[in-house]
Write a protein that holds these residues in place. Structure first.
Motif, mmCIF file in Angstrom:
data_model
loop_
_atom_site.group_PDB
_atom_site.id
_atom_site.type_symbol
_atom_site.label_atom_id
_atom_site.label_comp_id
_atom_site.label_asym_id
_atom_site.label_seq_id
_atom_site.Cartn_x
_atom_site.Cartn_y
_atom_site.Cartn_z
ATOM 1 N N MET A 1 0.839 -1.216 0.000
ATOM 2 C CA MET A 1 0.000 0.000 0.000
ATOM 3 C C MET A 1 0.873 1.267 0.000
ATOM 4 O O MET A 1 1.751 1.429 0.819
ATOM 5 N N ILE A 2 0.610 2.109 -0.972
ATOM 6 C CA ILE A 2 1.368 3.359 -1.086
ATOM 7 C C ILE A 2 0.575 4.491 -0.429
ATOM 8 O O ILE A 2 -0.587 4.704 -0.772
ATOM 9 N N PRO A 3 1.184 5.227 0.517
ATOM 10 C CA PRO A 3 0.465 6.322 1.192
ATOM 11 C C PRO A 3 0.108 7.453 0.234
ATOM 12 O O PRO A 3 0.752 7.629 -0.799
ATOM 13 N N LYS A 4 -0.907 8.196 0.579
ATOM 14 C CA LYS A 4 -1.463 9.206 -0.327
ATOM 15 C C LYS A 4 -0.447 10.262 -0.775
ATOM 16 O O LYS A 4 -0.505 10.708 -1.915
ATOM 17 N N TYR B 1 -5.868 4.980 -22.510
ATOM 18 C CA TYR B 1 -7.086 5.497 -21.872
ATOM 19 C C TYR B 1 -7.101 5.125 -20.393
ATOM 20 O O TYR B 1 -6.369 4.227 -19.954
ATOM 21 N N GLY B 2 -7.947 5.826 -19.637
ATOM 22 C CA GLY B 2 -7.954 5.743 -18.195
ATOM 23 C C GLY B 2 -7.927 4.359 -17.583
ATOM 24 O O GLY B 2 -7.022 4.027 -16.816
ATOM 25 N N TYR B 3 -8.902 3.586 -17.943
ATOM 26 C CA TYR B 3 -9.038 2.252 -17.353
ATOM 27 C C TYR B 3 -7.786 1.405 -17.591
ATOM 28 O O TYR B 3 -7.344 0.664 -16.707
ATOM 29 N N SER B 4 -7.219 1.564 -18.773
ATOM 30 C CA SER B 4 -6.015 0.810 -19.132
ATOM 31 C C SER B 4 -4.793 1.300 -18.352
ATOM 32 O O SER B 4 -3.930 0.503 -17.954
ATOM 33 N N ILE B 5 -4.740 2.606 -18.120
ATOM 34 C CA ILE B 5 -3.606 3.193 -17.398
ATOM 35 C C ILE B 5 -3.521 2.617 -15.985
ATOM 36 O O ILE B 5 -2.443 2.288 -15.483
ATOM 37 N N GLN C 1 -4.445 -0.294 -15.006
ATOM 38 C CA GLN C 1 -3.909 -1.652 -15.083
ATOM 39 C C GLN C 1 -2.422 -1.656 -15.399
ATOM 40 O O GLN C 1 -1.669 -2.478 -14.877
ATOM 41 N N ARG C 2 -2.007 -0.731 -16.251
ATOM 42 C CA ARG C 2 -0.588 -0.643 -16.595
ATOM 43 C C ARG C 2 0.262 -0.297 -15.384
ATOM 44 O O ARG C 2 1.355 -0.839 -15.188
ATOM 45 N N VAL C 3 -0.246 0.634 -14.576
ATOM 46 C CA VAL C 3 0.490 1.049 -13.376
ATOM 47 C C VAL C 3 0.618 -0.127 -12.418
ATOM 48 O O VAL C 3 1.688 -0.381 -11.860
ATOM 49 N N LYS C 4 -0.471 -0.856 -12.253
ATOM 50 C CA LYS C 4 -0.450 -2.013 -11.369
ATOM 51 C C LYS C 4 0.556 -3.055 -11.873
ATOM 52 O O LYS C 4 1.347 -3.604 -11.110
ATOM 53 N N GLU D 1 -1.807 0.329 -6.710
ATOM 54 C CA GLU D 1 -3.169 0.081 -7.195
ATOM 55 C C GLU D 1 -3.979 1.361 -7.138
ATOM 56 O O GLU D 1 -4.429 1.768 -6.073
ATOM 57 N N TRP D 2 -4.189 1.965 -8.290
ATOM 58 C CA TRP D 2 -4.923 3.217 -8.347
ATOM 59 C C TRP D 2 -6.424 2.971 -8.434
ATOM 60 O O TRP D 2 -6.876 2.033 -9.079
ATOM 61 N N SER D 3 -7.172 3.888 -7.796
ATOM 62 C CA SER D 3 -8.627 3.860 -7.938
ATOM 63 C C SER D 3 -9.007 4.814 -9.073
ATOM 64 O O SER D 3 -8.232 5.696 -9.433
ATOM 65 N N GLU D 4 -10.201 4.600 -9.621
ATOM 66 C CA GLU D 4 -10.651 5.467 -10.714
ATOM 67 C C GLU D 4 -10.851 6.898 -10.223
ATOM 68 O O GLU D 4 -10.541 7.855 -10.920
#
Lengths: 112, 112
Positions: free
Chosen positions: A1-4, A25-29, A31-34, A42-45
């Motif tokens: 977990m990465i702090p804010k 595009y957003g949704y793909s980005i 997943q790419r980051v993860k 793990e980014w939230s939308e």
DNA sequence: TTGCTATACCTAGCGCCACTAGGTATATTG
DNA sequence: CAATATACCTAGTGGCGCTAGGTATAGCAA
């Protein structure tokens, strides 16, 4: 977990770096980051979309809609010229801080 | 100039790393950070003191007053046991993000 | 048909935190 | 006797991640 705070510092550089490799595009980005982080980031939308909108407002990226084969729409983003410049600035700033931290941690600084 | 998000992400790790080397006080920490970063990171007092107070509230550091020879008082801070643990957590999180960024930037990741 | 999941976008409100812009006080230097 | 450096503090502001919602389509299973 990465702090804010760390998430805030890395969100712009990460998005710019990903778009430097090609339109996305957003949704793909998310997943790419993860994927790129080995599951660590793990980014939230609700975190990413405001970042994209801000970057577009600052004209570092541009967006355009695209239809997929099955009819679903996607909003693609492309790095602008100033976005490319911004990316190198972010990278230099990051490396500057990283060098300082590495040094204080007693490990070899990373000049990459 | 380091942007505020990057400053926010690095402030805690930097303070903890400096105190890991020995007790220190606010005004001195600002100078140490500037020195360690080669002048790249210049903290304001209005930025550092709240950070110190937060860290103390979280019991990652402890404070005590000291008189200098000339009579001027200084508030020294010392890293606590949980502060030392927190330092390694911060370092791991930082390195995790750094590795991801380095990879996307196309340079060799820094595992230090 | 009727969910359920994955995909794909969006935003209002909350809370944290850097930063600005002030304040207080003492020691040193010109 | 000012000006500067040292040394501490904080209220208010704005930016931004995050929670918690919302909308909509595609595919799959009961």
């Amino acid at each position: 977990m990465i702090p804010k705070e760390l998430a805030a510092a890395s969100s712009r550089p990460l998005v710019l770096a990903i778009l430097a490799k090609g339109d996305d595009y957003g949704y793909s980005i998310i997943q790419r980051v993860k994927e790129a982080s080995g599951g660590q980031i793990e980014w939230s939308e609700g975190m990413l979309y405001p970042v994209l909108h801000r970057l577009e407002k600052e004209e570092l990226i541009r967006s355009f809609w695209k239809q997929t084969d099955n009819g679903r729409r996607r909003k693609y983003y492309r790095l602008s010229a100033s976005g490319k410049r911004s990316l190198t600035v972010h990278r230099d700033q990051w490396n500057s801080v990283h060098k300082t931290l590495s040094q204080l941690w007693g490990t070899e600084p990373c000049f990459s």
